[in-house]
Design a protein around this motif. Structure first.
Motif, PDB file in Angstrom:
ATOM      1  N   GLU A  72      68.152  64.853   0.126  1.00 37.58           N
ATOM      2  CA  GLU A  72      66.713  64.935  -0.126  1.00 37.58           C
ATOM      3  C   GLU A  72      66.266  66.381  -0.300  1.00 37.58           C
ATOM      4  O   GLU A  72      65.166  66.658  -0.748  1.00 37.58           O
ATOM      5  CB  GLU A  72      65.907  64.214   0.969  1.00 37.58           C
ATOM      6  CG  GLU A  72      66.054  64.776   2.370  1.00 37.58           C
ATOM      7  CD  GLU A  72      67.211  64.159   3.152  1.00 37.58           C
ATOM      8  OE1 GLU A  72      68.247  63.840   2.511  1.00 37.58           O
ATOM      9  OE2 GLU A  72      67.094  64.006   4.368  1.00 37.58           O
ATOM     10  N   HIS A  73      67.147  67.350   0.073  1.00 35.51           N
ATOM     11  CA  HIS A  73      66.764  68.768  -0.062  1.00 35.51           C
ATOM     12  C   HIS A  73      67.142  69.337  -1.422  1.00 35.51           C
ATOM     13  O   HIS A  73      66.792  70.455  -1.735  1.00 35.51           O
ATOM     14  CB  HIS A  73      67.465  69.613   1.019  1.00 35.51           C
ATOM     15  CG  HIS A  73      67.271  69.052   2.388  1.00 35.51           C
ATOM     16  ND1 HIS A  73      66.029  68.965   2.959  1.00 35.51           N
ATOM     17  CD2 HIS A  73      68.151  68.521   3.265  1.00 35.51           C
ATOM     18  CE1 HIS A  73      66.159  68.398   4.150  1.00 35.51           C
ATOM     19  NE2 HIS A  73      67.438  68.114   4.359  1.00 35.51           N
ATOM     20  N   ASP A  76      63.220  66.699  -5.138  1.00 38.58           N
ATOM     21  CA  ASP A  76      62.245  67.138  -6.131  1.00 38.58           C
ATOM     22  C   ASP A  76      62.898  67.355  -7.487  1.00 38.58           C
ATOM     23  O   ASP A  76      64.087  67.623  -7.580  1.00 38.58           O
ATOM     24  CB  ASP A  76      61.608  68.459  -5.681  1.00 38.58           C
ATOM     25  CG  ASP A  76      60.612  68.210  -4.561  1.00 38.58           C
ATOM     26  OD1 ASP A  76      59.961  67.140  -4.595  1.00 38.58           O
ATOM     27  OD2 ASP A  76      60.525  69.058  -3.658  1.00 38.58           O
ATOM     28  N   ARG A  89      64.547  57.402  -1.763  1.00 36.27           N
ATOM     29  CA  ARG A  89      63.484  57.210  -0.774  1.00 36.27           C
ATOM     30  C   ARG A  89      63.834  56.008   0.116  1.00 36.27           C
ATOM     31  O   ARG A  89      63.623  56.026   1.310  1.00 36.27           O
ATOM     32  CB  ARG A  89      62.149  56.992  -1.486  1.00 36.27           C
ATOM     33  CG  ARG A  89      61.024  57.476  -0.591  1.00 36.27           C
ATOM     34  CD  ARG A  89      59.655  57.525  -1.197  1.00 36.27           C
ATOM     35  NE  ARG A  89      59.518  57.109  -2.568  1.00 36.27           N
ATOM     36  CZ  ARG A  89      58.721  57.724  -3.433  1.00 36.27           C
ATOM     37  NH1 ARG A  89      58.047  58.792  -3.069  1.00 36.27           N
ATOM     38  NH2 ARG A  89      58.604  57.274  -4.655  1.00 36.27           N
ATOM     39  N   HIS A 145      67.198  57.384   2.184  1.00 36.20           N
ATOM     40  CA  HIS A 145      67.000  58.554   3.055  1.00 36.20           C
ATOM     41  C   HIS A 145      65.615  58.591   3.700  1.00 36.20           C
ATOM     42  O   HIS A 145      65.376  59.369   4.610  1.00 36.20           O
ATOM     43  CB  HIS A 145      67.110  59.854   2.235  1.00 36.20           C
ATOM     44  CG  HIS A 145      68.505  60.213   1.848  1.00 36.20           C
ATOM     45  ND1 HIS A 145      69.552  60.150   2.730  1.00 36.20           N
ATOM     46  CD2 HIS A 145      69.027  60.689   0.685  1.00 36.20           C
ATOM     47  CE1 HIS A 145      70.662  60.555   2.113  1.00 36.20           C
ATOM     48  NE2 HIS A 145      70.371  60.871   0.867  1.00 36.20           N
ATOM     49  N   GLY A 146      64.682  57.845   3.147  1.00 35.36           N
ATOM     50  CA  GLY A 146      63.304  57.924   3.627  1.00 35.36           C
ATOM     51  C   GLY A 146      62.582  59.166   3.112  1.00 35.36           C
ATOM     52  O   GLY A 146      61.482  59.477   3.540  1.00 35.36           O
ATOM     53  N   ALA A 147      63.230  59.917   2.244  1.00 33.97           N
ATOM     54  CA  ALA A 147      62.596  61.108   1.652  1.00 33.97           C
ATOM     55  C   ALA A 147      63.132  61.257   0.240  1.00 33.97           C
ATOM     56  O   ALA A 147      64.174  60.691  -0.096  1.00 33.97           O
ATOM     57  CB  ALA A 147      62.923  62.347   2.474  1.00 33.97           C
ATOM     58  N   ARG A 148      62.426  62.030  -0.573  1.00 30.46           N
ATOM     59  CA  ARG A 148      62.835  62.117  -1.984  1.00 30.46           C
ATOM     60  C   ARG A 148      63.189  63.555  -2.395  1.00 30.46           C
ATOM     61  O   ARG A 148      62.605  64.505  -1.864  1.00 30.46           O
ATOM     62  CB  ARG A 148      61.717  61.602  -2.882  1.00 30.46           C
ATOM     63  CG  ARG A 148      60.385  62.283  -2.635  1.00 30.46           C
ATOM     64  CD  ARG A 148      59.489  62.155  -3.816  1.00 30.46           C
ATOM     65  NE  ARG A 148      59.988  62.949  -4.943  1.00 30.46           N
ATOM     66  CZ  ARG A 148      59.454  62.936  -6.149  1.00 30.46           C
ATOM     67  NH1 ARG A 148      58.438  62.171  -6.403  1.00 30.46           N
ATOM     68  NH2 ARG A 148      59.927  63.702  -7.113  1.00 30.46           N
TER      69      ARG A 148
END
Ligand SMILES: C[S@@+](CC[C@H](N)C(=O)[O-])C[C@H]1O[C@@H](n2cnc3c(N)ncnc32)[C@H](O)[C@@H]1O
Length: 385
Positions: free
Chosen positions: A94-95, A136, A128, A131-134
């Protein structure tokens, strides 16, 4: 997935249109399997070592892509499902940032930016969910570059293992002037059959791209030892082993067997060529100095190869002005290059005619968006009509 593992992958090397056969020969020489020529690309297959070798050693390629998935996509839903089927969570954290570039064409996706958005949505939604996050999107300097190749048959989604195009060898400052892209210059030399055993002169050397690429070929130095690649940021990349490969390749060299000479009438170009040769570690192998193409001299007497990329002239008026220079180039070749083979990259038909010699070969090539011709002239002892 992106760690590549030990399996074989479908791979694609892209190139300037017109260099496909040269690139295919390079790939065969590397030992790649299933080499097949396409338009502006060559497909092949291989594992992790092939991907690394291709990036370090190919001279005429622009990028090496690893195909992840392929399928027929008739609409937005089809493309979304195809892109969502890839386990992106194994490739992207996600980073990390990513971008989607689109090539090819399909009736269902007349708007390439729409197709890119569909792929981006599929990647983001899947990550998402997992990981629950996306991650960029970064169009300029992404960690991972995805390539969507659209076709009315099967479209494919690939990841770019190169990063910056392979024409950026790593010796020239990024963004510095490079009138001739390095992969095109190397491709022209290979098309011309240059292998370092014949003497070579570029009498209009500019920043010295032909001289540097000729020295790399002549000394059998892989062109991309000085740069970084996208695959170095992939999971499972073995940094130690990669450094060891580079150290080993840097030793597989030979002395340039024949002279490499660069001339330009502009002192700044002479300096730029010297600087670039030094930065590439090739200054020992080329002799650089001032000179006017109208007084061309083959320091070795006769035979050998002349290669050049004279100014094209971007405005209509320039073409008129440059006509005289092209006539003089023709005269110099006729009178001052006995027994040599000359290869001239020209971007304008009218100027090409001014050379006044009949080309033995006329090969279409693209220099960026400019459709050029690589003209080959076989020069004989004394004047010929
Ligand atoms: C298009 S540039 C060559 C670019 C070069 N291939 C490179 O990669 O940088 C053309 C070069 O021809 C040189 N030139 C123009 N007229 C010349 C002449 N009469 N004799 C020698 N060089 C000349 C210019 O100074 C310029 O550097």
């Amino acid at each position: 997935m992106l760690g590549l593992g030990d399996r074989s992958w479908p791979l694609v090397a892209t190139c300037t249109r017109g260099l496909e056969e040269v690139l295919a020969d390079e790939l065969r020489a590397l030992g790649a399997s299933a080499v097949a020529v396409g338009r502006g690309m060559v497909s092949f297959s291989g594992g992790r070592d092939t991907v690394i070798d291709a990036n370090l050693k190919l001279r005429s390629a622009m990028r090496v892509l690893v195909s992840l998935v392929r399928g027929q996509v008739g609409d937005r839903g089809g493309l979304y499902d195809l892109a969502a089927s890839v386990p992106w969570e194994e490739a992207l954290s996600e980073h990390q940032t990513f971008s989607v570039e689109v090539a090819g064409r399909a009736r269902a996706f007349r708007d390439a930016s729409f197709a890119a958005r569909v792929v981006k949505d599929a990647v983001v939604d899947r990550l998402r969910r997992v990981h629950g996050a996306r991650p960029d999107v970064d169009r300029d300097a992404p960690d991972i570059r995805l390539h969507l190749h659209l076709s009315d048959g099967a479209s494919s989604l690939a990841v770019d293992s190169s990063g910056e195009p392979l024409s950026q060898r790593g010796y020239r400052p990024r963004g510095g002037p490079a009138p001739l892209n390095e992969s095109l210059a190397a491709g022209i030399l290979l098309l011309a059959g240059y292998d370092g055993t014949q003497p070579l002169i570029d009498p209009m050397c500019g920043t010295g791209t032909f001289a540097v690429e000729a020295a790399l070929i002549a000394t059998r130095t892989p062109p991309s030892l000085l740069r970084e690649f996208a695959f170095e940021r992939w999971p499972g990349h073995d940094r130690e082993r990669h450094q060891e490969t580079i150290r080993r390749l840097a030793h597989v060299r030979r002395d340039a067997p024949a002279p490499i000479v660069a001339r330009d009438r502009d002192e700044r170009a002479v300096q730029a060529t010297r600087r670039n040769l030094k930065a590439a570690g090739m200054d020992r192998w080329a002799e650089v100095g001032p000179g006017d193409v109208r007084e061309l001299e083959l320091p070795w007497g006769e035979g050998g190869m002349v290669v050049m990329n004279p100014p094209y002239g971007k405005r209509v008026g320039d073409v008129k002005k440059l006509g005289g220079l092209y006539r003089k180039i023709g005269d110099a070749l006729k009178q001052r290059a006995p027994g040599a083979t000359a290869w001239i990259l020209v971007g304008d038909r009218e100027l090409a005619k001014q050379i006044g010699l009949k080309p033995a070969r006329r090969i279409p090539l693209f220099n960026g968006p400019i459709e050029c011709r690589l003209l080959c002239f076989e020069l004989y002892e004394g004047a010929r009509d």
